[in-house]
Design a protein around this motif. Structure first.
Motif, PDB file in Angstrom:
ATOM      1  N   GLU A 183      79.413  69.651  85.790  1.00  0.00           N
ATOM      2  CA  GLU A 183      79.602  69.196  84.511  1.00  0.00           C
ATOM      3  C   GLU A 183      78.498  70.194  83.944  1.00  0.00           C
ATOM      4  N   VAL A 184      78.701  71.252  83.048  1.00  0.00           N
ATOM      5  CA  VAL A 184      77.786  72.109  82.329  1.00  0.00           C
ATOM      6  C   VAL A 184      78.417  72.099  80.875  1.00  0.00           C
ATOM      7  N   GLY A 185      77.294  71.954  80.093  1.00  0.00           N
ATOM      8  CA  GLY A 185      77.714  72.121  78.502  1.00  0.00           C
ATOM      9  C   GLY A 185      76.660  72.144  77.722  1.00  0.00           C
ATOM     10  N   CYS A 186      76.980  72.655  76.383  1.00  0.00           N
ATOM     11  CA  CYS A 186      76.107  72.658  75.473  1.00  0.00           C
ATOM     12  C   CYS A 186      76.694  72.361  74.282  1.00  0.00           C
ATOM     13  N   PRO A 187      76.431  71.126  73.249  1.00  0.00           N
ATOM     14  CA  PRO A 187      76.999  71.211  72.106  1.00  0.00           C
ATOM     15  C   PRO A 187      76.737  72.327  70.917  1.00  0.00           C
ATOM     16  N   SER A 188      77.717  71.987  69.836  1.00  0.00           N
ATOM     17  CA  SER A 188      77.398  73.021  68.732  1.00  0.00           C
ATOM     18  C   SER A 188      77.095  72.266  67.667  1.00  0.00           C
ATOM     19  N   GLY A 189      76.697  71.017  67.625  1.00  0.00           N
ATOM     20  CA  GLY A 189      76.655  70.230  66.345  1.00  0.00           C
ATOM     21  C   GLY A 189      75.166  70.400  65.969  1.00  0.00           C
ATOM     22  N   THR A 190      75.164  70.487  64.544  1.00  0.00           N
ATOM     23  CA  THR A 190      73.765  70.696  63.682  1.00  0.00           C
ATOM     24  C   THR A 190      72.919  69.556  64.089  1.00  0.00           C
ATOM     25  N   VAL A 191      73.637  68.204  64.161  1.00  0.00           N
ATOM     26  CA  VAL A 191      72.487  67.146  64.184  1.00  0.00           C
ATOM     27  C   VAL A 191      71.761  67.336  65.428  1.00  0.00           C
ATOM     28  N   CYS A 192      72.300  67.829  66.702  1.00  0.00           N
ATOM     29  CA  CYS A 192      71.665  67.794  67.770  1.00  0.00           C
ATOM     30  C   CYS A 192      70.752  69.154  67.980  1.00  0.00           C
ATOM     31  N   GLY A 193      70.675  69.880  66.836  1.00  0.00           N
ATOM     32  CA  GLY A 193      70.070  71.007  66.598  1.00  0.00           C
ATOM     33  C   GLY A 193      70.639  72.224  67.494  1.00  0.00           C
ATOM     34  N   SER A 194      71.740  72.174  67.284  1.00  0.00           N
ATOM     35  CA  SER A 194      72.544  73.483  68.000  1.00  0.00           C
ATOM     36  C   SER A 194      73.355  74.303  66.917  1.00  0.00           C
ATOM     37  N   SER A 195      74.318  75.044  67.167  1.00  0.00           N
ATOM     38  CA  SER A 195      75.367  75.769  66.365  1.00  0.00           C
ATOM     39  C   SER A 195      76.300  76.398  67.201  1.00  0.00           C
ATOM     40  N   PRO A 196      77.293  76.761  66.630  1.00  0.00           N
ATOM     41  CA  PRO A 196      78.256  77.483  67.449  1.00  0.00           C
ATOM     42  C   PRO A 196      77.689  78.865  68.356  1.00  0.00           C
ATOM     43  N   ASP A 197      77.005  79.453  67.683  1.00  0.00           N
ATOM     44  CA  ASP A 197      76.063  80.604  68.055  1.00  0.00           C
ATOM     45  C   ASP A 197      75.358  80.095  69.246  1.00  0.00           C
ATOM     46  N   VAL A 198      74.415  79.155  69.234  1.00  0.00           N
ATOM     47  CA  VAL A 198      73.535  78.670  70.256  1.00  0.00           C
ATOM     48  C   VAL A 198      74.489  78.395  71.558  1.00  0.00           C
ATOM     49  N   GLN A 199      75.674  77.629  71.417  1.00  0.00           N
ATOM     50  CA  GLN A 199      76.708  77.292  72.536  1.00  0.00           C
ATOM     51  C   GLN A 199      77.057  78.322  72.987  1.00  0.00           C
ATOM     52  N   ARG A 200      77.592  79.632  72.279  1.00  0.00           N
ATOM     53  CA  ARG A 200      77.808  80.817  72.956  1.00  0.00           C
ATOM     54  C   ARG A 200      76.860  81.514  73.726  1.00  0.00           C
ATOM     55  N   ARG A 201      75.737  81.365  73.237  1.00  0.00           N
ATOM     56  CA  ARG A 201      74.656  81.959  73.996  1.00  0.00           C
ATOM     57  C   ARG A 201      74.435  81.487  75.199  1.00  0.00           C
ATOM     58  N   PHE A 202      74.457  79.902  75.180  1.00  0.00           N
ATOM     59  CA  PHE A 202      74.282  78.981  76.600  1.00  0.00           C
ATOM     60  C   PHE A 202      75.256  79.514  77.479  1.00  0.00           C
ATOM     61  N   VAL A 203      76.610  79.669  77.146  1.00  0.00           N
ATOM     62  CA  VAL A 203      77.922  80.077  78.045  1.00  0.00           C
ATOM     63  C   VAL A 203      77.277  81.463  78.498  1.00  0.00           C
ATOM     64  N   GLU A 204      77.110  82.392  77.892  1.00  0.00           N
ATOM     65  CA  GLU A 204      76.703  83.751  78.489  1.00  0.00           C
ATOM     66  C   GLU A 204      75.224  83.616  79.343  1.00  0.00           C
ATOM     67  N   ALA A 205      74.457  82.567  78.892  1.00  0.00           N
ATOM     68  CA  ALA A 205      73.275  82.287  79.866  1.00  0.00           C
ATOM     69  C   ALA A 205      73.746  81.793  81.199  1.00  0.00           C
ATOM     70  N   VAL A 206      74.491  80.804  81.327  1.00  0.00           N
ATOM     71  CA  VAL A 206      74.934  80.135  82.311  1.00  0.00           C
ATOM     72  C   VAL A 206      75.491  81.259  83.376  1.00  0.00           C
ATOM     73  N   PHE A 207      76.598  81.971  82.748  1.00  0.00           N
ATOM     74  CA  PHE A 207      77.112  83.002  83.543  1.00  0.00           C
ATOM     75  C   PHE A 207      75.967  84.221  84.308  1.00  0.00           C
ATOM     76  N   VAL A 208      74.985  84.372  83.571  1.00  0.00           N
ATOM     77  CA  VAL A 208      73.889  85.277  83.925  1.00  0.00           C
ATOM     78  C   VAL A 208      73.203  84.472  85.186  1.00  0.00           C
ATOM     79  N   ALA A 209      72.926  83.191  85.060  1.00  0.00           N
ATOM     80  CA  ALA A 209      72.231  82.539  86.028  1.00  0.00           C
ATOM     81  C   ALA A 209      73.142  82.165  87.215  1.00  0.00           C
ATOM     82  N   TRP A 210      74.399  81.872  86.807  1.00  0.00           N
ATOM     83  CA  TRP A 210      75.229  81.783  88.380  1.00  0.00           C
ATOM     84  C   TRP A 210      75.314  83.006  88.791  1.00  0.00           C
TER      85      TRP A 210
END
Length: 137
Positions: A37-64
């Motif tokens: 289970e790998v994931g990052c939310p996109s909600g603003t209440v938890c301090g995220s955004s759709p762009d942060v979630q996108r950058r997370f996905v990209e970073a996970v693939f680089v780390a993988w």
């Protein structure tokens, strides 16, 4: 599991992914690291955004990529955001009702819920990364 969360279910910047994954690989010793289970939310209440979630996905693939020999399995948590009723059931199950936790659960998907759903930027990043590595057409 891996979610880039800090205190209070607030999302940490995707720049932490490389070090976090390297630390998990080190902690696993000689054993393979299965990230089921790998994931990052996109909600603003938890301090995220759709762009942060996108950058997370990209970073996970680089780390993988950096640890592919040690990580045979990596699976993103949810394809779609969860509806309010499901979020309510999960918050009761976990006994946590903090607004940031609810937002985390509600916005963890790579696509918006409702109707046929709509891709978030993170879904496009997942598809591009999968194609670039020969996992998809």
């Amino acid at each position: 599991t891996y979610y880039p969360l800090g205190e209070g279910f607030l999302v940490r910047d995707p720049s932490v992914v490389a070090a976090d994954v390297a630390g998990m690989v080190t902690a696993s010793g000689a054993r393979p690291l299965w990230l089921l289970e790998v994931g990052c939310p996109s909600g603003t209440v938890c301090g995220s955004s759709p762009d942060v979630q996108r950058r997370f996905v990209e970073a996970v693939f680089v780390a993988w990529d950096a640890h592919a020999a040690r990580i045979p399995v990596l699976s993103f948590c949810w394809m779609h955001d969860q509806p309010p009723a499901t979020v309510g059931e999960m918050t009761r199950y976990y006994g946590l009702a903090a607004p940031a936790f609810r937002d985390f659960l509600a916005t963890l998907g790579l696509r918006e819920r409702g109707g046929e759903g709509r891709d978030k930027p993170a879904f496009a990043a997942l598809a591009a990364a999968a194609r670039a590595r020969g996992f998809a057409k």
